[in-house]
Scaffold this motif. Structure first.
Motif, PDB file in Angstrom:
ATOM      1  N   UNK A 158       0.794  -1.224   0.000  1.00  0.00           N
ATOM      2  CA  UNK A 158       0.000   0.000   0.000  1.00  0.00           C
ATOM      3  C   UNK A 158       0.830   1.280   0.000  1.00  0.00           C
ATOM      4  N   UNK A 159       2.093   1.191  -0.336  1.00  0.00           N
ATOM      5  CA  UNK A 159       2.943   2.381  -0.300  1.00  0.00           C
ATOM      6  C   UNK A 159       2.778   3.213  -1.568  1.00  0.00           C
ATOM      7  N   UNK A 210       4.661   7.527   2.964  1.00  0.00           N
ATOM      8  CA  UNK A 210       4.298   7.015   4.279  1.00  0.00           C
ATOM      9  C   UNK A 210       2.788   6.829   4.348  1.00  0.00           C
ATOM     10  N   UNK A 211       2.354   6.101   5.353  1.00  0.00           N
ATOM     11  CA  UNK A 211       0.931   5.925   5.626  1.00  0.00           C
ATOM     12  C   UNK A 211       0.574   6.649   6.907  1.00  0.00           C
ATOM     13  N   UNK A 236      -0.289   8.872  13.489  1.00  0.00           N
ATOM     14  CA  UNK A 236       1.107   8.468  13.410  1.00  0.00           C
ATOM     15  C   UNK A 236       1.451   8.234  11.949  1.00  0.00           C
ATOM     16  N   UNK A 237       2.697   8.405  11.600  1.00  0.00           N
ATOM     17  CA  UNK A 237       3.176   8.166  10.247  1.00  0.00           C
ATOM     18  C   UNK A 237       4.052   6.926  10.268  1.00  0.00           C
ATOM     19  N   UNK A 238       3.789   6.006   9.350  1.00  0.00           N
ATOM     20  CA  UNK A 238       4.611   4.805   9.269  1.00  0.00           C
ATOM     21  C   UNK A 238       5.189   4.682   7.871  1.00  0.00           C
ATOM     22  N   UNK A 239       6.399   4.171   7.811  1.00  0.00           N
ATOM     23  CA  UNK A 239       7.041   3.896   6.529  1.00  0.00           C
ATOM     24  C   UNK A 239       7.824   2.602   6.653  1.00  0.00           C
ATOM     25  N   UNK A 240       8.657   2.316   5.694  1.00  0.00           N
ATOM     26  CA  UNK A 240       9.388   1.044   5.694  1.00  0.00           C
ATOM     27  C   UNK A 240      10.414   0.936   6.813  1.00  0.00           C
ATOM     28  N   UNK A 241      10.732   2.038   7.489  1.00  0.00           N
ATOM     29  CA  UNK A 241      11.721   2.029   8.561  1.00  0.00           C
ATOM     30  C   UNK A 241      11.091   1.960   9.941  1.00  0.00           C
TER      31      UNK A 241
END
Length: 126
Positions: free
Chosen positions: A43-44, A48-49, A64-69
């Motif tokens: 879903x990227x 970020x999501x 909150x923001x999430x990404x691959x890290x």
């Protein structure tokens, strides 16, 4: 003295002069956040999501923001990256320590164990 996930210790007065405390999580919040990790690859669309989650032991929910890290609360548009509070690996480490809670900092520092969690109330206890 505080102890990090890696077992390091640091004097609290020294720590406070260098870091800005942002939140506190236990394995409960870490488990909920870690559930987003498998959905990232599929879903990227953006960098970020945005998700709702807690970084205050479940007392409230915030964006909150999430990404691959990992997980953060803001985005640095100059560097085009999420400013992380905690990485996925650090979340997995928090989950392993079921009777502890950890502070989160906004400067990229590793989470620090600040107390244990009461088995009865699920709240921090000294």
């Amino acid at each position: 003295l505080l102890s990090s996930l890696t077992g390091e210790t640091l004097d609290l007065r020294s720590l406070e002069s260098h870091l800005s405390w942002i939140g506190c999580i236990s394995h409960h919040e870490a488990s909920k956040l870690l559930k987003y990790k498998p959905t990232l690859a599929s879903s990227m669309i953006d960098k970020f999501l945005k998700v709702n989650g807690s970084i205050d032991l479940g007392y409230s929910s915030r964006e909150l923001l999430i990404d691959n890290t990992g997980v953060g609360i803001d985005y640095n548009s100059d560097e085009e990256k999420v400013n992380h509070l905690i990485t996925w690996d650090e979340l997995e480490d928090v989950i392993k320590k079921k009777n502890a809670c950890f502070t989160l900092y906004d400067d990229g520092s590793k989470p620090w164990q600040i107390s244990t969690v009461s088995a009865t109330s699920k709240r921090p206890a000294s």
